[in-house]
Write a protein that holds these residues in place. Structure first.
Motif, PDB file in Angstrom:
ATOM      1  N   ARG A  48      14.044  59.731  70.838  1.00  0.00           N
ATOM      2  CA  ARG A  48      14.924  59.012  69.924  1.00  0.00           C
ATOM      3  C   ARG A  48      15.056  59.724  68.596  1.00  0.00           C
ATOM      4  O   ARG A  48      16.116  59.748  67.989  1.00  0.00           O
ATOM      5  CB  ARG A  48      14.365  57.594  69.714  1.00  0.00           C
ATOM      6  N   ASN A  49      13.971  60.308  68.138  1.00  0.00           N
ATOM      7  CA  ASN A  49      13.979  60.904  66.807  1.00  0.00           C
ATOM      8  C   ASN A  49      13.971  62.421  66.853  1.00  0.00           C
ATOM      9  O   ASN A  49      13.397  63.031  67.759  1.00  0.00           O
ATOM     10  CB  ASN A  49      12.754  60.433  66.008  1.00  0.00           C
ATOM     11  N   ASN A 271      17.665  61.845  61.870  1.00  0.00           N
ATOM     12  CA  ASN A 271      17.411  60.683  62.718  1.00  0.00           C
ATOM     13  C   ASN A 271      18.429  59.574  62.469  1.00  0.00           C
ATOM     14  O   ASN A 271      18.890  58.912  63.409  1.00  0.00           O
ATOM     15  CB  ASN A 271      15.992  60.168  62.482  1.00  0.00           C
ATOM     16  N   ASN A 272      18.793  59.364  61.215  1.00  0.00           N
ATOM     17  CA  ASN A 272      19.775  58.328  60.898  1.00  0.00           C
ATOM     18  C   ASN A 272      21.136  58.648  61.514  1.00  0.00           C
ATOM     19  O   ASN A 272      21.790  57.790  62.105  1.00  0.00           O
ATOM     20  CB  ASN A 272      19.925  58.183  59.378  1.00  0.00           C
ATOM     21  N   LYS A 274      21.808  60.631  63.964  1.00  0.00           N
ATOM     22  CA  LYS A 274      21.752  60.677  65.425  1.00  0.00           C
ATOM     23  C   LYS A 274      21.943  59.287  66.020  1.00  0.00           C
ATOM     24  O   LYS A 274      22.514  59.133  67.103  1.00  0.00           O
ATOM     25  CB  LYS A 274      20.410  61.270  65.873  1.00  0.00           C
ATOM     26  N   ARG A 275      21.490  58.261  65.300  1.00  0.00           N
ATOM     27  CA  ARG A 275      21.593  56.888  65.809  1.00  0.00           C
ATOM     28  C   ARG A 275      22.899  56.208  65.407  1.00  0.00           C
ATOM     29  O   ARG A 275      23.122  55.043  65.737  1.00  0.00           O
ATOM     30  CB  ARG A 275      20.412  56.065  65.297  1.00  0.00           C
ATOM     31  N   ALA A 276      23.766  56.904  64.683  1.00  0.00           N
ATOM     32  CA  ALA A 276      24.995  56.287  64.179  1.00  0.00           C
ATOM     33  C   ALA A 276      25.891  55.816  65.322  1.00  0.00           C
ATOM     34  O   ALA A 276      26.039  56.487  66.346  1.00  0.00           O
ATOM     35  CB  ALA A 276      25.752  57.276  63.299  1.00  0.00           C
ATOM     36  N   SER A 277      26.484  54.653  65.141  1.00  0.00           N
ATOM     37  CA  SER A 277      27.450  54.138  66.105  1.00  0.00           C
ATOM     38  C   SER A 277      28.775  54.885  65.927  1.00  0.00           C
ATOM     39  O   SER A 277      29.241  55.066  64.803  1.00  0.00           O
ATOM     40  CB  SER A 277      27.660  52.638  65.870  1.00  0.00           C
ATOM     41  N   SER A 334      31.074  60.138  60.631  1.00  0.00           N
ATOM     42  CA  SER A 334      29.905  59.526  61.278  1.00  0.00           C
ATOM     43  C   SER A 334      30.310  58.432  62.262  1.00  0.00           C
ATOM     44  O   SER A 334      29.497  58.017  63.088  1.00  0.00           O
ATOM     45  CB  SER A 334      28.958  58.943  60.222  1.00  0.00           C
ATOM     46  N   GLU A 412      26.690  64.389  74.974  1.00  0.00           N
ATOM     47  CA  GLU A 412      25.373  64.096  74.405  1.00  0.00           C
ATOM     48  C   GLU A 412      24.618  65.381  74.092  1.00  0.00           C
ATOM     49  O   GLU A 412      23.942  65.473  73.060  1.00  0.00           O
ATOM     50  CB  GLU A 412      24.576  63.221  75.377  1.00  0.00           C
ATOM     51  N   GLU A 416      23.431  66.597  70.325  1.00  0.00           N
ATOM     52  CA  GLU A 416      22.042  66.991  70.055  1.00  0.00           C
ATOM     53  C   GLU A 416      22.008  68.352  69.360  1.00  0.00           C
ATOM     54  O   GLU A 416      21.265  68.554  68.399  1.00  0.00           O
ATOM     55  CB  GLU A 416      21.258  67.056  71.368  1.00  0.00           C
TER      56      GLU A 416
END
Length: 456
Positions: A48-49, A271-272, A274-277, A334, A412, A416
């Motif tokens: 995840r991170n 990390n922030n 990467k998790r963005a919608s 983003s 994906e 990454e």
């Protein structure tokens, strides 16, 4: 029937108590491990991170086998120019932008309260990389103050800032005067003679076209700096190189808005983002261009984006000020899976690096927007991090269909890779000491040192 308690030997009783105690603590130990495993699994799921391994130090100067000497230049070539910041650009007042060693004014990052400023975020001007580069090298661990030990010689000249102040100068002699004095100064230095300047370099915050005036092309205000024989001996770092006549030119990133001082700040941002919608399949930030063949693709991009409910368009031009607001730009990117990167006034654009910072996969329409420019910074295999659609191809008329057909697994993997690239295209804060990752300046210096060794 009742069972009578038997009297056991005292040694047996002690052994039994010891075994029970051991079993009890063993049970508690494994129960603790199980609970801790569940906490790690649900709070920090695998993959995840993004993690920066602080136990693996960045490439040291000894391992990279180079050191850089910074010339102490007459102030007219750098800091003296900044003193007249109001006249450094014919279009805008540069005083707010040259503050903080070129980082500009502090701002709030994406999603932060408007009244909050953060130490890593600045409203950085797109043509200011030369100032930031200078400030970073001044404090760089590979800097040497002994020219006898140097493998690289840095000539800190704010050529881009000077060029932009002279775009309307009709007198060519006056327009070229500072460039000529720079060449004379460098060539007169004793360390120049060691390798005829092949181990010397400058970093410029504007495109090479601003320093390569040609008699057989329209005069838009460029000076002659990169046409001077002295400069052709040197290495030139510039945000856009000439793909055909720039053998000694090397592309470096445009400066974006993020300038971390520590590896924790970098890791947190990765990390922030990467998790963005990302509800939008693609987006385009820009405006139309007139009279430029290489910018004809822009009309098609604007039309297709405006006509799609899967694209977010941020229109630029007179009256459209959101394009100059970092929060608005990064916000659009983003929220998007793909970010369209069309050529504009020249082949390259700062938006490419804003896109990487936002974790948005760039889509290029000319190989000269990135592939022939930033070989030190991006993977050789362009499919790892980007999509290419030839601006003259039939695919450029149906961009949404092309992007929608890309398999999710590949998307994906590309994202990454884009997130992984953020550190190496980012200019760290000039005062940074605890990075543990290579930023744009680190990558540029190490790559140039390797290039010089191979070509001396």
């Amino acid at each position: 029937m009742f069972f009578r308690k038997q009297n056991l030997p005292s040694s047996w009783t002690k052994k039994e108590k010891h075994n029970k105690s051991t079993h009890k603590y063993t049970l508690f130990f494994f129960l603790f491990l199980f609970v801790w495993f569940l906490v790690l699994l649900f709070w920090f799921p695998p993959n995840r991170n993004v993690k920066i391994d602080v136990n693996k130090a960045k490439v040291s100067c000894n391992i990279a086998n180079f050191s850089v000497y910074v010339y102490d230049m007459p102030t007219e070539f750098n800091v003296g120019l900044v003193e007249d910041c109001r006249h450094l650009n014919i279009y805008t007042d540069m005083c707010p932008h040259v503050a903080n060693n070129g980082l500009g004014q502090p701002i709030s990052p994406l999603g932060s309260p408007a009244e909050t400023t953060w130490p890593s975020w600045f409203a950085t001007h797109q043509f200011i990389a030369e100032m930031i580069f200078h400030a970073r090298v001044e404090n760089h661990p590979c800097r040497t103050r002994d020219p006898r030990r140097a493998s690289l010689f840095y000539v800190p000249f704010y050529g881009g800032l000077h060029a932009s102040s002279k775009f309307r100068e009709l007198n060519l002699t006056a327009r070229d005067a500072l460039a000529v004095r720079l060449a004379d100064f460098v060539q007169s230095q004793p360390w120049w003679k060691k390798n005829d300047g092949r181990d010397h370099f400058i970093a410029l915050g504007r495109t090479a076209w601003d320093f390569m005036r040609s008699d057989d092309a329209p005069d838009f205000g460029a000076n002659c700096l990169l046409n001077l024989p002295t400069l052709t001996n040197m290495s030139v770092m510039t945000v856009e190189r000439n793909p055909w006549k720039g053998a000694n030119q090397h592309g470096i990133p445009y400066a974006s808005y993020f300038h971390p001082s520590t590896w924790q700040e970098m890791s947190t941002w990765q990390n922030n983002i990467k998790r963005a919608s990302r509800p939008n399949l693609f987006s385009f930030i820009g405006g139309p261009r007139n009279g430029l063949e290489k910018a004809a693709i822009r009309d098609r991009l604007i039309s297709q984006c405006a006509g799609s409910n899967r694209c977010e368009l941020l229109q630029c031009g007179p009256g459209h000020y959101k394009c100059h607001e970092p929060g608005q730009v990064l916000g659009v990117m983003s929220r998007s899976v793909f970010c369209l990167q069309a050529p504009g006034d020249s082949f390259t654009r700062r938006s490419t690096f804003d896109s990487v910072l936002a974790g948005c996969i760039p889509v290029f329409f000319s190989p000269h927007t990135a592939y022939t420019q930033y070989k030190w910074f991006f993977p050789e295999d362009k499919r790892e991090y980007s999509v290419f659609i030839d601006e003259k191809s039939e695919e450029s008329t149906r961009i949404e269909d092309v992007l929608a057909r890309i398999p999710r697994e590949r998307v994906e993997r590309m994202r990454e890779k884009v997130v992984e690239l953020i550190p190496r295209v980012t200019y760290a804060h000039p005062n940074a000491t605890d990075l543990w990752f290579d930023d744009a300046v680190d990558v540029a210096l190490a790559s140039l040192a390797k290039h010089v060794r191979e070509n001396l």
